[in-house]
Design a protein around this motif. Structure first.
Motif, PDB file in Angstrom:
ATOM      1  N   LYS A 148       0.921  -1.024   0.098  1.00 36.82           N
ATOM      2  CA  LYS A 148       0.119   0.048  -0.091  1.00 36.82           C
ATOM      3  C   LYS A 148       0.781   1.326   0.088  1.00 36.82           C
ATOM      4  N   PRO A 149       0.388   2.117  -0.657  1.00 38.22           N
ATOM      5  CA  PRO A 149       1.183   3.468  -0.758  1.00 38.22           C
ATOM      6  C   PRO A 149       1.319   4.195   0.744  1.00 38.22           C
ATOM      7  N   GLN A 150       2.716   4.301   1.076  1.00 35.05           N
ATOM      8  CA  GLN A 150       3.112   4.700   2.421  1.00 35.05           C
ATOM      9  C   GLN A 150       3.451   6.185   2.363  1.00 35.05           C
ATOM     10  N   ALA A 151       2.290   7.045   2.424  1.00 29.86           N
ATOM     11  CA  ALA A 151       2.390   8.328   2.334  1.00 29.86           C
ATOM     12  C   ALA A 151       3.035   8.860   3.560  1.00 29.86           C
ATOM     13  N   VAL A 152       4.091   9.563   3.368  1.00 31.97           N
ATOM     14  CA  VAL A 152       5.041  10.150   4.519  1.00 31.97           C
ATOM     15  C   VAL A 152       4.326  11.209   5.057  1.00 31.97           C
ATOM     16  N   SER A 153       3.837  11.118   6.178  1.00 28.08           N
ATOM     17  CA  SER A 153       3.219  12.518   7.025  1.00 28.08           C
ATOM     18  C   SER A 153       4.230  12.832   7.929  1.00 28.08           C
ATOM     19  N   CYS A 154       5.065  13.791   7.688  1.00 29.26           N
ATOM     20  CA  CYS A 154       6.196  14.331   8.286  1.00 29.26           C
ATOM     21  C   CYS A 154       6.055  15.485   9.348  1.00 29.26           C
ATOM     22  N   ASP A 155       6.499  15.412  10.413  1.00 30.73           N
ATOM     23  CA  ASP A 155       6.383  16.473  11.474  1.00 30.73           C
ATOM     24  C   ASP A 155       7.595  16.308  11.992  1.00 30.73           C
ATOM     25  N   TYR A 199       9.990  15.525  15.136  1.00 29.37           N
ATOM     26  CA  TYR A 199      10.020  14.555  16.318  1.00 29.37           C
ATOM     27  C   TYR A 199      11.420  14.448  16.739  1.00 29.37           C
ATOM     28  N   ASP A 200      11.622  14.131  18.005  1.00 25.50           N
ATOM     29  CA  ASP A 200      12.971  14.017  18.411  1.00 25.50           C
ATOM     30  C   ASP A 200      13.171  12.399  18.745  1.00 25.50           C
ATOM     31  N   ILE A 201      14.141  12.186  17.957  1.00 30.51           N
ATOM     32  CA  ILE A 201      14.548  10.811  17.491  1.00 30.51           C
ATOM     33  C   ILE A 201      14.936  10.001  19.080  1.00 30.51           C
ATOM     34  N   GLU A 240      23.660  13.847  22.798  1.00 32.69           N
ATOM     35  CA  GLU A 240      22.930  14.756  23.193  1.00 32.69           C
ATOM     36  C   GLU A 240      21.558  14.318  23.766  1.00 32.69           C
ATOM     37  N   ALA A 241      20.739  15.175  24.532  1.00 30.80           N
ATOM     38  CA  ALA A 241      19.650  14.935  25.069  1.00 30.80           C
ATOM     39  C   ALA A 241      18.486  14.685  24.224  1.00 30.80           C
ATOM     40  N   ALA A 242      18.621  15.428  22.877  1.00 30.85           N
ATOM     41  CA  ALA A 242      17.363  15.646  21.822  1.00 30.85           C
ATOM     42  C   ALA A 242      18.059  15.720  20.648  1.00 30.85           C
ATOM     43  N   PHE A 243      17.461  15.210  19.641  1.00 32.64           N
ATOM     44  CA  PHE A 243      17.808  15.178  18.159  1.00 32.64           C
ATOM     45  C   PHE A 243      16.541  15.378  17.331  1.00 32.64           C
ATOM     46  N   HIS A 244      16.329  16.515  16.899  1.00 31.34           N
ATOM     47  CA  HIS A 244      15.063  16.564  16.222  1.00 31.34           C
ATOM     48  C   HIS A 244      15.083  16.634  14.725  1.00 31.34           C
ATOM     49  N   ILE A 245      14.159  15.926  14.095  1.00 34.84           N
ATOM     50  CA  ILE A 245      14.296  15.541  12.507  1.00 34.84           C
ATOM     51  C   ILE A 245      12.873  15.921  12.215  1.00 34.84           C
ATOM     52  N   GLU A 246      12.641  16.007  10.748  1.00 39.15           N
ATOM     53  CA  GLU A 246      11.299  15.796  10.125  1.00 39.15           C
ATOM     54  C   GLU A 246      11.114  14.347   9.551  1.00 39.15           C
ATOM     55  N   CYS A 247      10.342  13.733  10.134  1.00 37.40           N
ATOM     56  CA  CYS A 247      10.032  12.469  10.025  1.00 37.40           C
ATOM     57  C   CYS A 247       8.425  11.960  10.014  1.00 37.40           C
ATOM     58  N   LEU A 306      21.266   6.662   8.563  1.00 38.51           N
ATOM     59  CA  LEU A 306      21.536   7.968   8.397  1.00 38.51           C
ATOM     60  C   LEU A 306      20.352   8.733   7.811  1.00 38.51           C
ATOM     61  N   LEU A 307      19.852   9.673   8.611  1.00 41.70           N
ATOM     62  CA  LEU A 307      18.700  10.752   8.369  1.00 41.70           C
ATOM     63  C   LEU A 307      19.106  11.996   8.158  1.00 41.70           C
ATOM     64  N   PRO A 308      18.370  12.920   7.186  1.00 44.18           N
ATOM     65  CA  PRO A 308      18.604  14.335   6.970  1.00 44.18           C
ATOM     66  C   PRO A 308      18.231  14.982   8.315  1.00 44.18           C
ATOM     67  N   MET A 309      19.065  15.982   8.779  1.00 44.00           N
ATOM     68  CA  MET A 309      18.810  16.632  10.043  1.00 44.00           C
ATOM     69  C   MET A 309      18.692  18.176   9.682  1.00 44.00           C
ATOM     70  N   PRO A 310      17.788  18.858   9.988  1.00 45.84           N
ATOM     71  CA  PRO A 310      17.667  20.066   9.730  1.00 45.84           C
ATOM     72  C   PRO A 310      18.918  21.064  10.298  1.00 45.84           C
ATOM     73  N   SER A 311      19.175  22.287   9.654  1.00 48.03           N
ATOM     74  CA  SER A 311      20.232  23.119  10.339  1.00 48.03           C
ATOM     75  C   SER A 311      20.002  23.464  11.753  1.00 48.03           C
ATOM     76  N   ARG A 312      20.966  23.533  12.490  1.00 53.59           N
ATOM     77  CA  ARG A 312      20.749  24.058  13.976  1.00 53.59           C
ATOM     78  C   ARG A 312      21.253  25.190  13.960  1.00 53.59           C
ATOM     79  N   ILE A 313      20.625  26.429  14.535  1.00 50.56           N
ATOM     80  CA  ILE A 313      21.243  27.722  14.521  1.00 50.56           C
ATOM     81  C   ILE A 313      21.819  27.760  16.045  1.00 50.56           C
TER      82      ILE A 313
END
Length: 459
Positions: A305-312, A314-316, A344-351, A452-459
């Motif tokens: 079945k099509p796996q529509a990726v509903s990204c938000d 999340y803290d891995i 680190e205590a938290a790693f946030h990515i879009e997933c 390996l997953l892409p991680m948004p830039s951290r400021i």
């Protein structure tokens, strides 16, 4: 600085049909001949304000300087460079620049003699169907070569002044927009995208892009050389479709084999039931075979079945905590310790959080099933550039190198009761998230799964 004053040289310099110039050791023009001025459309006093690095990217300048330093050191006698100079009217003039060095009686370098030959005709002959263009920093086109008519059916004049993005397929526009925001230290790079033809259809182009910047790093213009690769893309699609058909055939054969085995057992017990020789213990075996069929069908449904990726966002770390809490009771029963080593205590990515949990469950369950005698499973997290690396390392029995290459194929599993579909689904999920998964293993040494997953830039 004592320049050559010999009258014969002066006559040859001024009368030469090819461009000639004298330049100081930093590359600044000291004298230029009429042929060079005519080649680029500038007056002599205008050209003397530039150097032979004019219109070069910082990377090109660095490469040129390396060659020049070799000449100054006496390691090179002649240096030949191909450059694209910008004509005063806006088009690119491709030249071959040949440099020799003049020294004094003590062999100290004084200045360069440059021979500049216009090779635009040869370049155009070599790339007759390629589109040469350059745009301003805002994306507005300032020059487009006549070959645009052959490739896209458009006249160069009707494109001048328009934003290059207006001709690009909407799905590819974001990638092209990023060209104007790339770091000044980057080399020329290649990108592919679809551009609209005059009759409305889209043509695949492969473009070599170079950003020209001034000394302060500010973009002056963006040069592109584009080639029509539509036929190549069609061939790749045909190959991809062929591979899908082959995979479908392999999958169908695997399904038939996997389901036939439990069906054969059920058929045999049904015959016993008809003959009145059925024992009560056999009902448990029949139930297990039905459960086996149900497991295979459920995993196939997830894959099909099509796996529509509903990204938000999340803290891995939190997702892994949820999964380890879920699997911890089973781990304890099997004398397995789940160790977490996070930088680190938290790693946030879009997933998609649920899909990511599914991957972690598949990987950790495989690790636990490979450790019947217990041991440690180490889960580590750390950033690697703009990627997040998740590694699951077990102390299990390991997998043969030949078998590692087949992990992810349908119905291949190193486990006796495995279907291989769980890892196939996991590879698919990670790929849909723009990541990758790599497995390393050695018999008797355990297995390491790196995600390996892409991680948004951290400021």
């Amino acid at each position: 600085m004592p320049l050559i004053q010999d009258s014969l040289f002066t006559i040859a310099f001024q009368s030469s049909p090819i461009g000639m110039a004298l330049a100081d050791l930093d590359g600044r023009w000291l004298q230029v001949n009429p042929a060079f001025c005519d080649m680029l459309g500038y007056a002599e006093e205008e050209l003397l304000a530039f150097s032979f690095h004019m219109d070069s990217s910082l990377q090109e300048q660095q490469r040129s300087l390396e060659r020049i330093n070799q000449m100054i050191a006496g390691e090179l006698s002649v240096c030949r460079l191909e450059k694209g100079y910008l004509h005063r009217k806006g088009h690119i003039v491709w030249v071959q620049l040949s440099l020799t060095i003049v020294r004094d009686e003590q062999s100290r370098p004084l200045y360069f003699i440059a021979h500049i030959q216009d090779v635009s005709a040869q370049m155009i002959a070599a790339y007759s169907t390629d589109i040469i263009s350059y745009a301003a920093p805002d994306g507005s086109l300032q020059y487009v070569s006549p070959s645009i008519k052959t490739v896209l059916g458009l006249e160069p004049e009707e494109m001048i002044g328009q934003n290059s993005l207006s001709f690009i397929h909407p799905e590819d526009a974001a990638a092209l927009q990023s060209v104007y925001e790339r770091d000044s230290s980057e080399e020329a790079f290649i990108m592919t995208y679809r551009s609209r033809h005059a009759d409305g259809h889209y043509v695949w182009l492969e473009t070599t892009v170079r950003t020209i910047r001034d000394k302060t790093g500010v973009t002056e213009k963006i040069i592109g050389i584009a080639r029509d690769i539509t036929e190549r893309k069609h061939a790749e699609q045909l190959m991809h479709d062929s591979e899908k058909l082959t995979l479908a055939g392999q999958l169908a054969a695997g399904i038939a084999h996997e389901i036939r085995n439990p069906l054969t057992a059920i058929k045999g017990f049904f015959q016993l039931l008809q003959s009145g020789k059925m024992k009560r213990d056999y009902y448990q075996v029949i139930q297990e075979e039905f459960l086996r069929i149900e497991l295979i069908i459920n995993e196939l449904l997830v894959l099909a079945k099509p796996q529509a990726v509903s990204c938000d966002r999340y803290d891995i770390v939190a997702l892994l905590d949820d999964v380890t809490k879920l699997l911890e009771p089973q781990a304890i029963l099997n004398n397995i310790q789940l160790q977490r080593r996070f930088e680190e205590a938290a790693f946030h990515i879009e997933c998609d959080g649920n899909q990511m949990k599914q991957v972690f469950i598949n990987v950790l369950k495989n690790a636990m099933e490979a450790m019947p005698d217990g041991g440690d499973i180490v889960i580590s997290l750390k950033p690697v550039g703009n990627l997040l690396q998740i590694i699951v390392q077990d102390q299990g029995c390991g997998i043969a190198k030949e078998a590692v290459k087949r992990i992810g194929q349908p119905f291949f599993s190193s486990k006796e009761a495995g279907t291989g579909l769980g890892m196939m689904v996991s590879f698919k999920i990670i790929e849909e998230h723009g990541g990758s998964m790599h497995i390393e293993s050695e018999l008797g040494q355990g297995t390491s799964v790196a995600i390996l997953l892409p991680m948004p830039s951290r400021i």
